[in-house]
Design an enzyme around this catalytic site. Structure first.
Site, PDB file in Angstrom:
ATOM      1  N   GLU A 153       3.694   6.774   3.851  1.00  0.00           N
ATOM      2  CA  GLU A 153       4.265   5.584   4.352  1.00  0.00           C
ATOM      3  C   GLU A 153       4.029   4.597   2.954  1.00  0.00           C
ATOM      4  OE1 GLU A 153       2.979   2.233   7.441  1.00  0.00           O
ATOM      5  OE2 GLU A 153       3.594   4.212   8.343  1.00  0.00           O
ATOM      6  N   THR A 154       4.953   3.935   2.639  1.00  0.00           N
ATOM      7  CA  THR A 154       5.030   3.034   1.463  1.00  0.00           C
ATOM      8  C   THR A 154       5.137   1.568   2.067  1.00  0.00           C
ATOM      9  OG1 THR A 154       5.599   4.287  -0.178  1.00  0.00           O
ATOM     10  CG2 THR A 154       5.871   1.845  -0.631  1.00  0.00           C
ATOM     11  N   GLU A 155       4.004   0.683   2.086  1.00  0.00           N
ATOM     12  CA  GLU A 155       4.369  -0.807   2.435  1.00  0.00           C
ATOM     13  C   GLU A 155       4.597  -1.452   1.461  1.00  0.00           C
ATOM     14  OE1 GLU A 155       3.888  -2.320   5.547  1.00  0.00           O
ATOM     15  OE2 GLU A 155       3.056  -0.557   6.868  1.00  0.00           O
ATOM     16  N   LEU A 156       5.988  -1.991   1.248  1.00  0.00           N
ATOM     17  CA  LEU A 156       6.288  -2.726   0.092  1.00  0.00           C
ATOM     18  C   LEU A 156       5.514  -4.072   0.031  1.00  0.00           C
ATOM     19  CD1 LEU A 156      10.069  -2.092   0.498  1.00  0.00           C
ATOM     20  CD2 LEU A 156       8.606  -1.040  -1.362  1.00  0.00           C
ATOM     21  N   MET A 159       0.798  -1.180   0.006  1.00  0.00           N
ATOM     22  CA  MET A 159       0.131   0.076   0.100  1.00  0.00           C
ATOM     23  C   MET A 159       0.907   1.244   0.136  1.00  0.00           C
ATOM     24  SD  MET A 159      -2.993  -0.716   2.672  1.00  0.00           S
ATOM     25  CE  MET A 159      -4.128  -2.184   2.785  1.00  0.00           C
TER      26      MET A 159
END
Length: 373
Positions: free
Chosen positions: A261-264, A200
């Site tokens: 925030e980048t959720e890999l 996300m």
């Protein structure tokens, strides 16, 4: 900093000293480790008015892919400058600061295998008592619950044993103090923290009860651009789960700079290197390039122009940055009008000090104002 990451950082600095320098952050980790960041830009040692894109990895110790992606992106920029016209143009307009490992103590304990699932930072007891059910220990603070906006709210623990323990007070930890000092002393117009795993791109707010931010349209626009690049949906942070006291939300409400925030992608916090890093790097690289380009796009921040000679200072309570001018100048800055946590803007002004006098400057997102120094 772990030896493999340190080697990559050192190699990058030595290969391109003309565009890369190390920033030694002022606070050592709890266990006494240095916490270096890389600054990458043309004319990297000039004190000019270009905006900053800040990329962070490893705020949670067990989220190894974020560290690897951040480090790879730094090496990529340095290697492709002068070869890739897009990256070359980017480094003309923007200062890129990359902090590969926010939490070096916890990362060392996790990556070294002592407690692979450790999430928090360390205290002096770090690694001495492991919960057989969770595979983690209770030592330390969840650094991404330790920031000074909405600290102590929903989605953060008040007990030291909690996995999301927020600490005894905001910015109680040297690692979060480093980010605070880095951001408040510069014009960081876009900030991204890399995490795993959730697939996300997340933007504030992090609480179900909080209203949308005053910049929801701009936030959603950039989040959608990131989603087109890396394939992860663009969502509100609370759509993953509720959080409070995060770096991205603090940075946004304190400075007006857009924080994400980048959720890999992945199935665990630290899966195989091939699937956790290599397979998704191409798409995430494009998302990060779009973020960095957005940091330099005046639609997303503000500009102050004028003519001056010498050092200029720009300040508000808790914020202070400088630039050096020698004639006409353009200073890319965050808006003076600050986004409140209640969904409304707060009318504030910068104080610009130039030529021995102070000038109040009120400027909104996407606006340019000209001052007389």
């Amino acid at each position: 900093m772990p030896a493999d990451i340190q080697a990559d950082v050192q190699q990058t600095v030595e290969a391109r000293p003309d565009i890369v320098r190390t920033i030694s952050l002022p606070h050592k980790s709890v266990l006494g480790r240095d916490v270096p960041a890389l600054e990458i830009s043309h004319h990297v040692r000039d004190n000019d008015g270009r905006p900053v894109f800040l990329l962070m990895g490893g705020i949670h110790a067990n989220e190894w892919p974020g560290v690897e992606v951040a480090t790879e992106f730094a090496m990529d920029l340095a290697e492709q400058d002068g070869r890739d016209p897009r990256i070359t143009a980017l480094l003309d307009r923007v200062r890129v600061i990359i902090l590969p490992v926010v939490n070096p103590d916890g990362y060392e304990v996790s990556r070294g295998g002592r407690i692979p699932d450790k999430r928090k930072n360390c205290d002096p007891t770090c690694g001495t008592a492991v919960d057989p059910d969770t595979g983690s220990d209770s030592a330390g603070v969840d650094l991404n619950r330790n920031f000074g906006v909405n600290w102590g709210g929903v989605g953060s623990g008040g007990d030291k044993a909690d996995g999301d323990y927020r600490g005894p007070k905001p910015f109680s930890e040297p690692e979060t103090q480093n980010i605070r000092d880095l951001v408040t002393g510069r014009q960081v117009t876009v900030l991204v923290g890399l995490h795993t795993y959730g697939d996300m791109n997340l933007r504030p707010p992090g609480q179900n009860a909080s209203p949308l931010t005053p910049d929801e349209a701009v936030y959603a626009e950039l989040g959608d651009q990131m989603a087109q690049a890396n394939g992860y949906p663009s969502k509100l942070s609370r759509d993953l789960y509720e959080t409070s006291g995060t770096a991205e939300e603090w940075s946004y409400h304190t400075t007006g700079g857009l924080g994400f925030e980048t959720e890999l992608a992945g199935e665990t916090n630290h899966g195989p290197f091939t699937t956790s890093v290599l397979d998704q790097y191409h798409g995430e690289r494009e998302a990060l390039l779009r973020d960095a380009e957005a940091a330099g796009n005046p639609r997303y921040h503000s500009r102050i122009t004028g003519t001056a000679h010498g050092t200029l200072e720009l300040s508000k309570p808790g914020l202070h940055s400088t630039m050096t001018a020698d004639g006409p100048f353009t200073w890319d800055v965050n808006p003076s009008i600050r986004p409140g946590t209640d969904g409304r803007n707060i009318q504030e002004s910068w104080t610009l000090t130039c030529s021995g006098r102070t000038v109040p400057v009120t400027v909104g997102r996407g606006e340019t104002t000209t001052v007389s120094c």
